[in-house]
Design a protein around this motif. Sequence first.
Motif, PDB file in Angstrom:
ATOM      1  N   TYR A 101       0.736  -0.913  -0.190  1.00  0.00           N
ATOM      2  CA  TYR A 101       0.065  -0.050   0.180  1.00  0.00           C
ATOM      3  C   TYR A 101       0.889   1.106   0.300  1.00  0.00           C
ATOM      4  O   TYR A 101       0.567   2.560  -1.147  1.00  0.00           O
ATOM      5  CB  TYR A 101      -1.052  -0.182   1.513  1.00  0.00           C
ATOM      6  CG  TYR A 101      -2.253  -1.189   0.946  1.00  0.00           C
ATOM      7  CD1 TYR A 101      -2.822  -0.382   0.187  1.00  0.00           C
ATOM      8  CD2 TYR A 101      -2.503  -1.283   2.151  1.00  0.00           C
ATOM      9  CE1 TYR A 101      -3.884  -1.380  -0.308  1.00  0.00           C
ATOM     10  CE2 TYR A 101      -3.758  -2.240   1.965  1.00  0.00           C
ATOM     11  CZ  TYR A 101      -4.496  -2.214   0.974  1.00  0.00           C
ATOM     12  OH  TYR A 101      -5.879  -3.019   1.250  1.00  0.00           O
ATOM     13  N   ALA A 102       2.265   1.364   0.418  1.00  0.00           N
ATOM     14  CA  ALA A 102       3.475   2.413   0.839  1.00  0.00           C
ATOM     15  C   ALA A 102       3.147   2.550  -0.532  1.00  0.00           C
ATOM     16  O   ALA A 102       3.637   3.812  -0.925  1.00  0.00           O
ATOM     17  CB  ALA A 102       3.991   2.197   2.009  1.00  0.00           C
ATOM     18  N   ASN A 103       4.031   1.727  -1.450  1.00  0.00           N
ATOM     19  CA  ASN A 103       4.184   1.509  -2.604  1.00  0.00           C
ATOM     20  C   ASN A 103       3.454   2.260  -4.087  1.00  0.00           C
ATOM     21  O   ASN A 103       3.945   3.148  -4.527  1.00  0.00           O
ATOM     22  CB  ASN A 103       4.831   0.489  -3.111  1.00  0.00           C
ATOM     23  CG  ASN A 103       5.999   0.202  -2.493  1.00  0.00           C
ATOM     24  OD1 ASN A 103       6.781   0.671  -1.708  1.00  0.00           O
ATOM     25  ND2 ASN A 103       6.365  -1.369  -3.006  1.00  0.00           N
ATOM     26  N   PHE A 104       2.060   1.664  -3.433  1.00  0.00           N
ATOM     27  CA  PHE A 104       0.868   2.546  -4.461  1.00  0.00           C
ATOM     28  C   PHE A 104       0.655   3.728  -4.084  1.00  0.00           C
ATOM     29  O   PHE A 104       0.789   4.491  -4.922  1.00  0.00           O
ATOM     30  CB  PHE A 104      -0.147   1.219  -4.235  1.00  0.00           C
ATOM     31  CG  PHE A 104      -1.519   2.192  -5.553  1.00  0.00           C
ATOM     32  CD1 PHE A 104      -1.508   1.681  -6.667  1.00  0.00           C
ATOM     33  CD2 PHE A 104      -2.011   2.785  -4.142  1.00  0.00           C
ATOM     34  CE1 PHE A 104      -2.298   2.459  -7.401  1.00  0.00           C
ATOM     35  CE2 PHE A 104      -3.825   3.049  -4.719  1.00  0.00           C
ATOM     36  CZ  PHE A 104      -3.902   3.136  -6.553  1.00  0.00           C
ATOM     37  N   LYS A 105       0.213   4.222  -2.652  1.00  0.00           N
ATOM     38  CA  LYS A 105      -0.063   5.094  -2.728  1.00  0.00           C
ATOM     39  C   LYS A 105       1.048   6.733  -3.024  1.00  0.00           C
ATOM     40  O   LYS A 105      -0.059   7.422  -4.134  1.00  0.00           O
ATOM     41  CB  LYS A 105      -0.091   6.234  -0.953  1.00  0.00           C
ATOM     42  CG  LYS A 105      -0.310   6.866  -0.873  1.00  0.00           C
ATOM     43  CD  LYS A 105      -2.163   7.397  -1.453  1.00  0.00           C
ATOM     44  CE  LYS A 105      -3.007   7.950  -0.201  1.00  0.00           C
ATOM     45  NZ  LYS A 105      -2.269   9.569  -0.681  1.00  0.00           N
ATOM     46  N   PRO A 106       2.300   6.778  -3.619  1.00  0.00           N
ATOM     47  CA  PRO A 106       2.647   7.756  -4.526  1.00  0.00           C
ATOM     48  C   PRO A 106       2.499   7.707  -5.946  1.00  0.00           C
ATOM     49  O   PRO A 106       2.587   8.367  -6.612  1.00  0.00           O
ATOM     50  CB  PRO A 106       4.177   7.413  -4.171  1.00  0.00           C
ATOM     51  CG  PRO A 106       4.107   6.782  -2.644  1.00  0.00           C
ATOM     52  CD  PRO A 106       2.548   6.085  -3.120  1.00  0.00           C
ATOM     53  N   LYS A 107       2.466   6.360  -5.746  1.00  0.00           N
ATOM     54  CA  LYS A 107       2.290   6.524  -7.687  1.00  0.00           C
ATOM     55  C   LYS A 107       0.862   7.028  -8.310  1.00  0.00           C
ATOM     56  O   LYS A 107       0.067   7.779  -8.883  1.00  0.00           O
ATOM     57  CB  LYS A 107       2.525   4.741  -8.066  1.00  0.00           C
ATOM     58  CG  LYS A 107       3.617   3.649  -7.458  1.00  0.00           C
ATOM     59  CD  LYS A 107       3.983   3.800  -8.931  1.00  0.00           C
ATOM     60  CE  LYS A 107       5.884   3.525  -9.176  1.00  0.00           C
ATOM     61  NZ  LYS A 107       6.503   3.399  -9.807  1.00  0.00           N
ATOM     62  N   LEU A 108      -0.294   6.348  -6.907  1.00  0.00           N
ATOM     63  CA  LEU A 108      -1.476   7.351  -7.136  1.00  0.00           C
ATOM     64  C   LEU A 108      -1.244   8.897  -7.179  1.00  0.00           C
ATOM     65  O   LEU A 108      -2.085  10.298  -7.889  1.00  0.00           O
ATOM     66  CB  LEU A 108      -2.811   7.089  -6.821  1.00  0.00           C
ATOM     67  CG  LEU A 108      -4.063   7.264  -6.376  1.00  0.00           C
ATOM     68  CD1 LEU A 108      -4.733   6.425  -7.469  1.00  0.00           C
ATOM     69  CD2 LEU A 108      -4.876   7.022  -5.524  1.00  0.00           C
ATOM     70  N   GLU A 109      -1.040   9.486  -5.732  1.00  0.00           N
ATOM     71  CA  GLU A 109      -0.912  10.794  -5.698  1.00  0.00           C
ATOM     72  C   GLU A 109       0.287  11.041  -6.631  1.00  0.00           C
ATOM     73  O   GLU A 109       0.047  12.702  -7.133  1.00  0.00           O
ATOM     74  CB  GLU A 109       0.301  11.255  -4.678  1.00  0.00           C
ATOM     75  CG  GLU A 109      -0.564  11.027  -3.735  1.00  0.00           C
ATOM     76  CD  GLU A 109       0.422  10.537  -1.878  1.00  0.00           C
ATOM     77  OE1 GLU A 109       1.870  10.427  -2.691  1.00  0.00           O
ATOM     78  OE2 GLU A 109      -0.547  10.882  -0.693  1.00  0.00           O
ATOM     79  N   THR A 110       1.098  10.883  -7.359  1.00  0.00           N
ATOM     80  CA  THR A 110       1.752  11.056  -9.286  1.00  0.00           C
ATOM     81  C   THR A 110       0.764  11.639 -10.111  1.00  0.00           C
ATOM     82  O   THR A 110       1.379  12.400 -10.678  1.00  0.00           O
ATOM     83  CB  THR A 110       3.346  10.584  -9.117  1.00  0.00           C
ATOM     84  OG1 THR A 110       3.865  10.343  -8.265  1.00  0.00           O
ATOM     85  CG2 THR A 110       3.253  11.166 -10.298  1.00  0.00           C
TER      86      THR A 110
END
Length: 378
Positions: A54-63
């Motif tokens: 989840y911690a890896n996914f969140k920045p991808k979504l934010e970008t």
Amino acid sequence: MNTFKRTIAVVALLSGFLWACGESSTTEPAPDDDSKDRKAVLTHLADEIILPAYANFKPKLETMISKSQAFSAKPDATTLSEFRQAWVDAYTEWQKVELFDVGPANKTGIRNYYNIYPTNVTGINDYISDPSVNLEVATSYDKQGFPALDYLINGVGATDTQIVAYYTASVEGPKRLAYIKRITDHMNALITKVIADWNGSYRTEFTTKTGLDIGSPMGELVNGYVLHYERYIRSGKFGIPSGAMLNGVVASDKVEGFYKKDISKILAQTAHQAAVDFFNGKSVKTGTNGAGFKTYLDALGAKDSATGKTLSEMINAQFDIANQKINGLKPNFYEEVKTNNAAMVQVYTEMQKAVRMLKVDMTSAMSIVITYTDNDGD
């Protein structure tokens, strides 16, 4: 995706396997030890896989959201291209967390809002016209998330110039950009809540409630995992588009990533590998295998009485076969269905063998009841 409904009789169809639980009763783990083993499994899965994924996914979504905002501020070919690439990156990363259908993700129904396809184009256009429409209801599932964005940044025009023109139209353009914002804001709110709940009280609940009863974290986790493999990978990515689950009626328009066209394979590969890694307890942090479904099955002594092979070994072997079949496909599943559909059906067939092992043999060995329903005749 379609929803399949049929009550599962877990005790039926053991696929020819009798899974022994140890050499004798003296080698079976005592109830206390069994609970400790499950705690170790749940703790490892939470801390080494679920939370860091989840911690890896969140920045991808934010970008992706940031790039969508840049596109909205200045719709042109450059901002569109950057938005599109960020969408691909986030969509691919989503495949690694979609399988966590337990606890907060299950309660929010985040998968339904993120990745129901094919998307509903008519519905999207209606929602663009009515900004007050509720995105928190079941009828909105197929009008948002990654598939809706697929249409909005890849399918509203034949060229990038046409797509940009769609958003720079003087009257309708601002409404269309506003709907992208609504979608991305909703996606962000959902994942923020899921992660917050995991980092709040749910992790403790997940790792300390080690029973196997219906509704327990372990029971819910296994059900969610098998459901994901069966319905959202095997059926959604292969069985439905290829017609293997539609009486041979090919449905190329139901592939994942329909408007982008060339990402369906990478999405499927990523999702399938994530399921394999989760089964084996592969840490997102270190890349090494730890406590997971495999180690738990091995501790239970689940074996094929005829060959002596462990159930986990046979499941992994079937995973490997399915992976090989997926890897042999071309990137564009839309074209594969049209020109090489036998290969798509073969993937479905090999994955179906894994489904039987997971859904019947694994759950039987773990003494976990399948609580979801389908109608696909497995």
